[in-house]
Design an enzyme around this catalytic site. Structure first.
Site, PDB file in Angstrom:
ATOM      1  N   SER A  21       0.795  -1.301  -0.164  1.00 35.45           N
ATOM      2  CA  SER A  21       0.158  -0.010   0.133  1.00 35.45           C
ATOM      3  C   SER A  21       0.971   1.251  -0.021  1.00 35.45           C
ATOM      4  O   SER A  21       2.041   1.205   0.545  1.00 35.45           O
ATOM      5  CB  SER A  21      -0.860   0.037   1.162  1.00 35.45           C
ATOM      6  OG  SER A  21      -1.622   1.178   1.525  1.00 35.45           O
ATOM      7  N   TYR A  34      -2.007  -1.651  10.747  1.00 35.25           N
ATOM      8  CA  TYR A  34      -2.453  -1.985   9.601  1.00 35.25           C
ATOM      9  C   TYR A  34      -0.955  -1.670   8.500  1.00 35.25           C
ATOM     10  O   TYR A  34      -0.495  -2.570   8.003  1.00 35.25           O
ATOM     11  CB  TYR A  34      -3.606  -1.392   8.968  1.00 35.25           C
ATOM     12  CG  TYR A  34      -3.396  -1.481   7.490  1.00 35.25           C
ATOM     13  CD1 TYR A  34      -3.896  -2.563   6.820  1.00 35.25           C
ATOM     14  CD2 TYR A  34      -3.372   0.040   6.796  1.00 35.25           C
ATOM     15  CE1 TYR A  34      -3.980  -2.558   5.370  1.00 35.25           C
ATOM     16  CE2 TYR A  34      -3.611  -0.265   5.579  1.00 35.25           C
ATOM     17  CZ  TYR A  34      -3.821  -1.491   4.730  1.00 35.25           C
ATOM     18  OH  TYR A  34      -3.660  -1.465   3.220  1.00 35.25           O
ATOM     19  N   LYS A  85       2.180  -3.944   6.490  1.00 36.51           N
ATOM     20  CA  LYS A  85       2.484  -3.836   5.091  1.00 36.51           C
ATOM     21  C   LYS A  85       3.793  -3.806   5.017  1.00 36.51           C
ATOM     22  O   LYS A  85       4.743  -4.475   4.329  1.00 36.51           O
ATOM     23  CB  LYS A  85       2.001  -2.771   4.373  1.00 36.51           C
ATOM     24  CG  LYS A  85       0.442  -2.969   4.012  1.00 36.51           C
ATOM     25  CD  LYS A  85       0.044  -4.132   3.219  1.00 36.51           C
ATOM     26  CE  LYS A  85      -1.461  -4.429   3.234  1.00 36.51           C
ATOM     27  NZ  LYS A  85      -1.902  -5.845   2.688  1.00 36.51           N
TER      28      LYS A  85
END
Ligand code: UD1
Length: 346
Positions: free
Chosen positions: A129, A156, A160
């Site tokens: 992302s 989150y 990644k």
């Protein structure tokens, strides 16, 4: 023409389902897995309808190593995997970090271990992302793959970054492994058939599902988070990329991993359009493209939002021979067509 087998984890999810369609269109054999924790078997039915194919599928949790191993036992010919299966709600990750680290890291570790175990050459495409860049310095916009990775603003985002790091180390350690990390900007829209699309559980956190649900009368009004940002109209700027364009980039990434000589076994690509749109611009595009009214008002800034980010996608354009070029109005009409289909609106 069959090109080889690709394992798709999270195959019933939003980006996963669109990617399975493009893989089949491109001539790949697919094995899909999903535990339906945040998706529905209906998506697979949609994929099968679009492709007119039965898609081999196993329901399982990728963080359960024993279950997951059965996929590789049954399909030892897997040439590449595309790893979508992960939790992705930024706010929830702040509340429940252990859930995010446990699931997102464990499933990636299981997949990587199973991919290298027998020494066969295999590739992994990882769903990353643009969140890894944090708030980009204005002189770095549009943002390229060379921009620094900044401290993550949520668990989150940290998963990644950590998964990218794990994969980079594994490529160094295991000569049979190739990895492509794809850093997505903001995926939106739905397949033109309106048979698959984004299906958020509960109140949507992301902008476009909130817009379409408001247009459908399920939400009273859209709240635009912040109109006092240092941008031309005061609202945040993002790079909204059509999910079908994004799905095609995954096919291009698999093609490249299976085709190249292996000299560049770890690659990163930004997947965006290269154009930034403000929230207000996107809302106005939606209204003019669909002709539907959309009540909205301005609300305070949302904690953790970055001000502006959009991609420099030239590396992906050049090396993957791929470009996101679907006009934004078509993309927003596809999102609206999907919402109408789901709600039974004519
Ligand atoms: C976020 C994450 C991204 C993640 C994605 C997936 C960050 C910085 N970004 O993207 O990494 O992959 O979610 O879920 O953590 N907005 C409104 N009203 C709404 C909803 C959104 O005004 O009801 C605005 C937001 O403030 C933002 C823009 O719309 O400016 C886009 O928001 P959203 O769709 O949630 O995506 P990101 O926050 O950019």
């Amino acid at each position: 023409m069959e090109k080889g087998r690709v394992l798709v984890t999270g195959a019933a999810g939003y980006i996963g389902s669109h990617t399975v369609v493009e893989l089949v269109n491109a001539g790949y054999e697919v094995i899909g897995v999903d535990n339906f924790s945040n998706s529905s078997p209906d998506m697979l039915k949609g994929v099968e309808k679009i492709t007119d194919r039965k898609i081999p599928f196993m329901q399982l949790d990728c963080s359960d190593r024993e279950q997951f191993a059965k996929v590789f036992e049954q399909y030892p010919d897997i040439a590449a995997s595309i790893h979508f299966a992960a939790y992705k709600a930024v706010g929830e990750s702040v509340q429940q970090p252990i859930k995010y680290f446990e699931n997102n890291l464990r499933s990636l570790l299981c997949l990587t271990e199973l991919s290298v175990k027998d020494g066969r050459e295999r590739g992994i495409v990882f769903s990353s992302s643009c969140t890894v860049y944090g708030e980009p310095d204005p002189e770095n916009l549009p943002i390229s793959e060379n921009a620094p990775v900044k401290p993550a603003t949520s668990p989150y985002g940290r998963t990644k970054q950590m998964c990218e790091d794990i994969l980079r180390d594994c490529v160094t350690a295991y000569p049979s492994l190739r990895v492509t990390a794809l850093r997505y900007f903001n995926p939106i829209g739905a397949h033109p058939s309106a048979l698959i699309g984004e299906m958020p559980v509960g109140v949507p956190q992301n902008l476009v599902p909130y817009i379409t649900q408001t247009a459908a009368g399920i939400r009273k009004e859209l709240k635009i988070f912040g109109n006092d940002y240092p941008t031309p109209d005061g609202t945040c700027i993002r790079d909204y990329i059509y999910v079908c364009d994004l799905a095609k980039a995954h096919v291009a990434a698999v093609d490249r991993m299976l085709r190249t000589d292996g000299s560049d076994r770890y690659a990163i690509f930004n997947l965006g359009t290269g154009t930034g749109l403000s929230v207000l611009q996107l809302v106005n595009h939606f209204i003019s493209a669909t002709g539907v009214s959309l009540p909205y008002s301005f609300a305070p800034r949302r904690a953790g939002d970055i001000i502006k980010v959009w991609a420099d996608p030239r590396k992906a354009n050049r090396i993957l021979g791929w470009k996101a070029d679907t006009p934004i109005d078509d993309v927003l009409r596809s999102a609206w067509a999907w919402e109408k289909k789901v709600r039974g609106i004519r």
